[in-house]
Design an enzyme around this catalytic site. Structure first.
Site, mmCIF file in Angstrom:
data_model
loop_
_atom_site.group_PDB
_atom_site.id
_atom_site.type_symbol
_atom_site.label_atom_id
_atom_site.label_comp_id
_atom_site.label_asym_id
_atom_site.label_seq_id
_atom_site.Cartn_x
_atom_site.Cartn_y
_atom_site.Cartn_z
ATOM 1 N N CYS A 158 0.815 -1.212 0.000
ATOM 2 C CA CYS A 158 0.000 0.000 0.000
ATOM 3 C C CYS A 158 0.854 1.271 0.000
ATOM 4 N N CYS A 163 -1.617 1.816 -2.951
ATOM 5 C CA CYS A 163 -2.583 2.889 -2.714
ATOM 6 C C CYS A 163 -1.961 4.290 -2.695
ATOM 7 N N LYS A 166 -0.190 5.516 -5.956
ATOM 8 C CA LYS A 166 -1.261 5.504 -6.973
ATOM 9 C C LYS A 166 -2.202 6.698 -6.803
ATOM 10 N N TYR A 299 -8.525 -3.176 -11.598
ATOM 11 C CA TYR A 299 -8.109 -2.049 -10.760
ATOM 12 C C TYR A 299 -6.766 -1.427 -11.195
ATOM 13 N N GLU A 303 -6.413 2.070 -13.290
ATOM 14 C CA GLU A 303 -5.956 3.229 -12.502
ATOM 15 C C GLU A 303 -4.651 3.787 -13.061
ATOM 16 N N HIS A 571 -26.416 20.664 -0.343
ATOM 17 C CA HIS A 571 -26.406 21.282 -1.663
ATOM 18 C C HIS A 571 -25.324 22.344 -1.745
ATOM 19 N N GLU A 576 -25.437 14.389 -2.766
ATOM 20 C CA GLU A 576 -26.875 14.610 -2.503
ATOM 21 C C GLU A 576 -27.768 13.876 -3.499
HETATM 22 P P1 FAD Z 1 1.307 -6.239 1.860
HETATM 23 O O1 FAD Z 1 0.981 -4.833 2.143
HETATM 24 O O2 FAD Z 1 1.597 -6.594 0.444
HETATM 25 O O3 FAD Z 1 2.546 -6.616 2.800
HETATM 26 C C1 FAD Z 1 3.200 -7.847 2.741
HETATM 27 C C2 FAD Z 1 4.663 -7.629 3.116
HETATM 28 O O4 FAD Z 1 5.280 -8.880 3.423
HETATM 29 C C3 FAD Z 1 5.473 -7.029 1.973
HETATM 30 O O5 FAD Z 1 6.277 -5.976 2.446
HETATM 31 C C4 FAD Z 1 6.344 -8.196 1.504
HETATM 32 O O6 FAD Z 1 7.539 -7.776 0.918
HETATM 33 C C5 FAD Z 1 6.560 -8.929 2.818
HETATM 34 N N1 FAD Z 1 6.916 -10.342 2.675
HETATM 35 C C6 FAD Z 1 6.437 -11.249 1.794
HETATM 36 N N2 FAD Z 1 6.981 -12.455 2.041
HETATM 37 C C7 FAD Z 1 7.822 -12.303 3.093
HETATM 38 C C8 FAD Z 1 8.659 -13.203 3.823
HETATM 39 N N3 FAD Z 1 8.696 -14.485 3.518
HETATM 40 N N4 FAD Z 1 9.403 -12.719 4.834
HETATM 41 C C9 FAD Z 1 9.352 -11.393 5.178
HETATM 42 N N5 FAD Z 1 8.564 -10.505 4.522
HETATM 43 C C10 FAD Z 1 7.801 -10.964 3.512
HETATM 44 N N6 FAD Z 1 -5.961 -1.138 -1.540
HETATM 45 C C11 FAD Z 1 -6.806 -0.178 -1.111
HETATM 46 O O7 FAD Z 1 -7.481 -0.381 -0.092
HETATM 47 N N7 FAD Z 1 -6.908 1.025 -1.758
HETATM 48 C C12 FAD Z 1 -6.187 1.307 -2.861
HETATM 49 O O8 FAD Z 1 -6.318 2.386 -3.412
HETATM 50 C C13 FAD Z 1 -5.287 0.320 -3.326
HETATM 51 N N8 FAD Z 1 -4.519 0.576 -4.406
HETATM 52 C C14 FAD Z 1 -3.630 -0.357 -4.818
HETATM 53 C C15 FAD Z 1 -2.851 -0.066 -5.927
HETATM 54 C C16 FAD Z 1 -1.949 -0.989 -6.397
HETATM 55 C C17 FAD Z 1 -1.084 -0.642 -7.583
HETATM 56 C C18 FAD Z 1 -1.828 -2.245 -5.731
HETATM 57 C C19 FAD Z 1 -0.838 -3.257 -6.231
HETATM 58 C C20 FAD Z 1 -2.594 -2.548 -4.642
HETATM 59 C C21 FAD Z 1 -3.513 -1.608 -4.173
HETATM 60 N N9 FAD Z 1 -4.318 -1.862 -3.069
HETATM 61 C C22 FAD Z 1 -5.201 -0.922 -2.640
HETATM 62 C C23 FAD Z 1 -4.257 -3.141 -2.350
HETATM 63 C C24 FAD Z 1 -3.422 -3.014 -1.044
HETATM 64 O O9 FAD Z 1 -2.147 -2.499 -1.335
HETATM 65 C C25 FAD Z 1 -3.302 -4.384 -0.389
HETATM 66 O O10 FAD Z 1 -4.605 -4.904 -0.194
HETATM 67 C C26 FAD Z 1 -2.596 -4.337 0.966
HETATM 68 O O11 FAD Z 1 -1.312 -3.799 0.846
HETATM 69 C C27 FAD Z 1 -2.515 -5.757 1.534
HETATM 70 O O12 FAD Z 1 -1.833 -5.762 2.757
HETATM 71 P P2 FAD Z 1 -1.099 -7.084 3.267
HETATM 72 O O13 FAD Z 1 -0.659 -6.796 4.659
HETATM 73 O O14 FAD Z 1 -1.923 -8.266 3.014
HETATM 74 O O15 FAD Z 1 0.177 -7.250 2.318
HETATM 75 P P1 NAP Z 2 -7.110 -8.548 -10.901
HETATM 76 O O1 NAP Z 2 -8.274 -7.905 -10.267
HETATM 77 O O2 NAP Z 2 -6.835 -9.972 -10.631
HETATM 78 O O3 NAP Z 2 -7.254 -8.363 -12.497
HETATM 79 C C1 NAP Z 2 -6.386 -8.892 -13.432
HETATM 80 C C2 NAP Z 2 -6.648 -8.288 -14.808
HETATM 81 O O4 NAP Z 2 -5.672 -8.766 -15.725
HETATM 82 C C3 NAP Z 2 -7.996 -8.661 -15.377
HETATM 83 O O5 NAP Z 2 -8.477 -7.594 -16.150
HETATM 84 C C4 NAP Z 2 -7.657 -9.873 -16.270
HETATM 85 O O6 NAP Z 2 -8.533 -10.045 -17.354
HETATM 86 C C5 NAP Z 2 -6.302 -9.435 -16.814
HETATM 87 N N1 NAP Z 2 -5.461 -10.564 -17.234
HETATM 88 C C6 NAP Z 2 -5.133 -11.632 -16.495
HETATM 89 N N2 NAP Z 2 -4.300 -12.432 -17.188
HETATM 90 C C7 NAP Z 2 -4.103 -11.831 -18.393
HETATM 91 C C8 NAP Z 2 -3.333 -12.160 -19.539
HETATM 92 N N3 NAP Z 2 -2.594 -13.274 -19.575
HETATM 93 N N4 NAP Z 2 -3.331 -11.323 -20.588
HETATM 94 C C9 NAP Z 2 -4.068 -10.194 -20.534
HETATM 95 N N5 NAP Z 2 -4.827 -9.813 -19.490
HETATM 96 C C10 NAP Z 2 -4.844 -10.649 -18.426
HETATM 97 O O7 NAP Z 2 -5.778 -7.808 -10.543
HETATM 98 P P2 NAP Z 2 -5.272 -6.350 -10.159
HETATM 99 O O8 NAP Z 2 -5.847 -5.282 -11.000
HETATM 100 O O9 NAP Z 2 -3.806 -6.528 -10.163
HETATM 101 O O10 NAP Z 2 -5.772 -6.120 -8.667
HETATM 102 C C11 NAP Z 2 -5.361 -6.980 -7.621
HETATM 103 C C12 NAP Z 2 -6.069 -6.600 -6.344
HETATM 104 O O11 NAP Z 2 -5.479 -5.415 -5.794
HETATM 105 C C13 NAP Z 2 -7.537 -6.273 -6.549
HETATM 106 O O12 NAP Z 2 -8.337 -7.413 -6.309
HETATM 107 C C14 NAP Z 2 -7.799 -5.175 -5.562
HETATM 108 O O13 NAP Z 2 -8.487 -5.646 -4.414
HETATM 109 C C15 NAP Z 2 -6.455 -4.618 -5.167
HETATM 110 N N6 NAP Z 2 -6.414 -3.214 -5.643
HETATM 111 C C16 NAP Z 2 -7.237 -2.291 -5.076
HETATM 112 C C17 NAP Z 2 -7.251 -0.989 -5.573
HETATM 113 C C18 NAP Z 2 -8.189 0.026 -4.970
HETATM 114 O O14 NAP Z 2 -8.725 -0.219 -3.898
HETATM 115 N N7 NAP Z 2 -8.410 1.162 -5.630
HETATM 116 C C19 NAP Z 2 -6.420 -0.636 -6.605
HETATM 117 C C20 NAP Z 2 -5.584 -1.592 -7.165
HETATM 118 C C21 NAP Z 2 -5.596 -2.897 -6.683
HETATM 119 P P3 NAP Z 2 -9.814 -11.050 -17.319
HETATM 120 O O15 NAP Z 2 -10.945 -10.236 -16.748
HETATM 121 O O16 NAP Z 2 -9.991 -11.439 -18.720
HETATM 122 O O17 NAP Z 2 -9.442 -12.209 -16.428
#
Ligand code: FAD
Ligand code: NAP
Length: 596
Positions: A158, A163, A166, A299, A303, A571, A576
């Site tokens: 995040c 997050c 982004k 997502y 984004e 408003h 609203e």
């Molecule tokens: P993470 O935050 O991924 O933390 C896991 C940590 O464990 C990482 O630092 C990793 O390196 C570490 N780790 C892994 N394996 C090991 C190991 N074996 N030993 C030690 N450390 C290890 N969510 C939202 O709510 N709003 C958003 O706007 C949003 N935007 C997103 C945009 C993007 C581009 C992405 C990719 C995700 C977004 N998400 C968003 C999703 C959000 O980031 C995740 O849901 C959240 O970070 C999950 O938290 P977590 O604790 O499960 O894992």
């Molecule tokens: P995702 O929701 O799993 O979506 C994957 C996308 O890639 C889908 O559109 C899928 O298409 C496409 N795809 C998969 N394999 C492909 C291939 N071989 N060739 C071309 N397209 C392919 O993954 P994500 O966008 O990475 O998000 C992961 C999670 O992060 C989400 O579930 C969300 O909870 C979290 N997240 C949250 C936010 C937020 O809160 N604003 C922002 C970013 C991420 P199909 O539909 O055809 O399978």
């Protein structure tokens, strides 16, 4: 001669008590028995239960227990050969700490009460809370660099590559739009307006650096030991930690929380890992990505494509099937259409088959070959950058789970847990993105982690509620929602049970610049069989996240259409609109907006 009759039963009962550290004589239907069994489960203590109602000689065993303990009723609980008593006495012993002492009698001692693997949203919340509750806690966080070598600091996805950067880059794009609008509001400037990638990246990275530092300080303040090392299980209560220099250390704990998150998936086609980037590389990219192809349509893909286009880049999105799978498709289509009308190009129903480097550089030049998902058509195109955003894989396959018997869903690598985030191994819990069938969102991981620590160590019993979780996709026109999509609601409740209210709207701020009328959209899905309760809330417009958050709280309180109608709007706002919705989808009435 072996004992017979009552003597044999006495011997059997004694053997059960002697052999099992926690022995519960129980009846399967008895609520008090269920309560004590749940207590041991919540404490991560294995127990053996003999269900007397399911044994032929159950009533005779109950008599023997009466003789032995003076207690006739069940449950009858023994811990390390000591009779604790029934339900009330066991709960009392838990409250006053004597149960724990009995449980610890023959217990092995561990280095830590709790080890958390993963210092992201969920792991940090859980470890800090457990430590505040007086436990000795250690957390491991280690970032395996991307194929291009990108790495980052403490805090997880995040903060570093999700997050936070982004939303800030989304803000950069929105500001560009506001700049254009500002002329209509009287702002005059002569100079050519342009965007500087390096300035944006550097300022955002500096802010992230301050957050990384803040997390380290707060762990120290809370007495949580943090190690920047990769952790994996070697035994049920023991992990191996390998630091950046390859040095190995071993630590034991009574309980573990796995919070290792996910990492971007690659396409598995020639050239992808060598030449493409993922969201893990994008936010700290040392150069402006230039003409970009984004692969994926969920997502992350939409984004990132949105803000890259918003800062003025030439952006194309390659969509395999549909936009935002799992989301309300009417909303997803409208979010995509808005992007298209604001310069993002879409190549639909194609997937890349190879990526080749034409020229190295920052950025270089890449050729992408793609094939249709519906025909034999092959196309190719040239881009400076290819951003792969095709989903994320759970970091669960290389942490030794097979060594300790934690079950994985082999299909997706996710960890199934019960409603208390406990895996099939009682001393191991899991939270956040790696959970099977749960939301992948930061606030969900944080809430689950915090509540888990409170249940484990604070005597609490509140569980994480995964229903009606609000979320927002930060596409150029933001899309916020809570509850069911229209498709899912029809599947669950049946079409005839639903009334859908919908309307287009025009934010007042957009009227003077004269842009995008009838692009914003609001929709609620109500269950007619339950007082028109709102089961789905959807909004497409500016600040959709802010709007959705408030209505999500109302949905938690059981929001109905009548309550929305009784609510007085603020408003002039976008929010609203939900207090004045009149047109039902089934009526086919006009939903376009003619004015304020
Ligand atoms: P993470 O935050 O991924 O933390 C896991 C940590 O464990 C990482 O630092 C990793 O390196 C570490 N780790 C892994 N394996 C090991 C190991 N074996 N030993 C030690 N450390 C290890 N969510 C939202 O709510 N709003 C958003 O706007 C949003 N935007 C997103 C945009 C993007 C581009 C992405 C990719 C995700 C977004 N998400 C968003 C999703 C959000 O980031 C995740 O849901 C959240 O970070 C999950 O938290 P977590 O604790 O499960 O894992
Ligand atoms: P995702 O929701 O799993 O979506 C994957 C996308 O890639 C889908 O559109 C899928 O298409 C496409 N795809 C998969 N394999 C492909 C291939 N071989 N060739 C071309 N397209 C392919 O993954 P994500 O966008 O990475 O998000 C992961 C999670 O992060 C989400 O579930 C969300 O909870 C979290 N997240 C949250 C936010 C937020 O809160 N604003 C922002 C970013 C991420 P199909 O539909 O055809 O399978």
């Amino acid at each position: 001669m072996p004992p017979t009759g009552k003597d044999a039963l006495r011997t059997r009962v004694q053997e059960l008590v002697d052999k099992n550290p926690v022995m519960v004589f129980s009846k399967s239907y008895c609520p008090y028995c269920i309560q004590v069994k749940e207590l041991f489960t919540s404490l991560g203590k294995e127990y053996v239960a003999l269900e007397l109602d399911e044994c032929d000689d159950g009533s005779s065993i109950q008599e023997v227990l009466h003789e032995l303990t003076g207690l006739r009723t069940v449950p009858s609980v023994f811990v390390n050969k000591t009779h604790v008593g029934g339900c009330d006495k066991t709960l009392q012993a838990h409250r006053d700490g004597t149960l724990q002492k009995l449980l610890d009698k023959d217990a092995v001692t561990y280095d830590y009460d709790l080890i958390v693997i993963g210092g992201g949203s969920g792991g940090l919340a859980c470890s800090k809370e457990a430590s505040s509750l007086g436990k000795k806690v250690m957390v491991f966080d280690y970032v395996v660099p991307t194929p291009l070598g990108t790495s980052w600091g403490l805090g997880g996805t995040c903060v570093n590559v999700g997050c936070i950067p982004k939303k800030l880059m989304h803000q950069a794009a929105l500001l560009g739009h506001s700049l254009k609008d500002s002329r209509k509001f009287g702002w005059e400037y002569d100079e050519q307006v342009q965007h500087n990638w390096d300035t944006m990246r550097q300022n955002i990275q500096d802010y992230i650096g301050s957050l990384n530092w803040g997390y380290r300080v707060s762990l120290r303040d809370k007495n949580v030991r943090y190690e920047n090392a990769y952790a994996e299980f070697v035994e049920p209560h023991k992990i191996k930690a390998t630091n950046r220099k390859g040095k190995e250390s071993f630590f034991t704990a009574e309980k573990f929380v796995i919070a290792t998150g996910e990492r971007p998936r690659y396409l598995g086609v020639p050239g992808d890992k060598e030449f493409c980037i993922t969201s893990d590389d994008l936010f700290s990219l040392s150069y402006c990505p230039g003409k970009t192809l984004v692969v994926g349509a969920s997502y992350v893909a939409l984004e990132c494509a949105g803000f890259l286009a918003g800062i003025g880049l030439d952006v194309t999105v390659m969509v395999r099937s549909i936009f935002l799978r799992g989301f309300d498709q009417e909303m997803a289509e409208k979010a995509g259409a808005y992007m298209e009308s604001h310069g993002v190009k879409f190549i639909k129903k194609f997937v890349p088959t190879s990526v080749e480097q034409l020229e190295p550089g920052m950025p270089g030049r890449l050729r992408v070959v793609a094939k249709s998902t519906e025909s034999d058509q092959i196309i190719e195109g040239e881009y400076n950058t290819v951003l792969v955003a095709v989903g994320r894989d759970s970091c669960t396959r290389k942490i030794g789970l097979e060594k300790i018997g934690v079950t994985l869903n082999e299909r997706n690598g996710k960890i199934p847990v019960n409603d208390e985030e406990q895996t099939n191994v009682p001393s191991v819990y899991a939270i956040g993105d790696i959970l099977d069938g749960k939301w992948e969102l930061t606030p969900v991981a944080i809430k689950a982690g915090r509540l888990l620590a409170r249940r484990l160590y604070g005597g609490a019993n509140l569980k994480c509620d995964y229903i009606n979780v609000p979320t927002t996709v930060f596409t150029p026109l933001e899309y916020g929602c809570c509850g069911y999509s229209e498709e899912k609601a029809i599947e669950v409740f049946g079409k005839e049970a639903l009334e859908v209210y919908h309307t287009l709207f025009w934010p007042l701020e957009w009227t003077v610049p004269g842009r995008d009328n009838n692009k914003c959209f609001a929709k609620i899905i109500c269950n007619k069989l339950d007082y028109e309760r709102v089961v789905g809330f959807h909004v497409l417009g500016p600040n959709a996240g802010e709007i959705t958050q408030g209505y999500a709280a109302a949905m938690k309180c059981g929001l109905t259409k009548e309550k929305l109608d009784e609510t007085i709007g603020i408003h002039p706002t976008c929010a609203e609109i939900f207090t004045t919705m009149e047109v039902t989808k089934s009526s086919g009435g006009d939903i376009s907006q003619k004015g304020c």
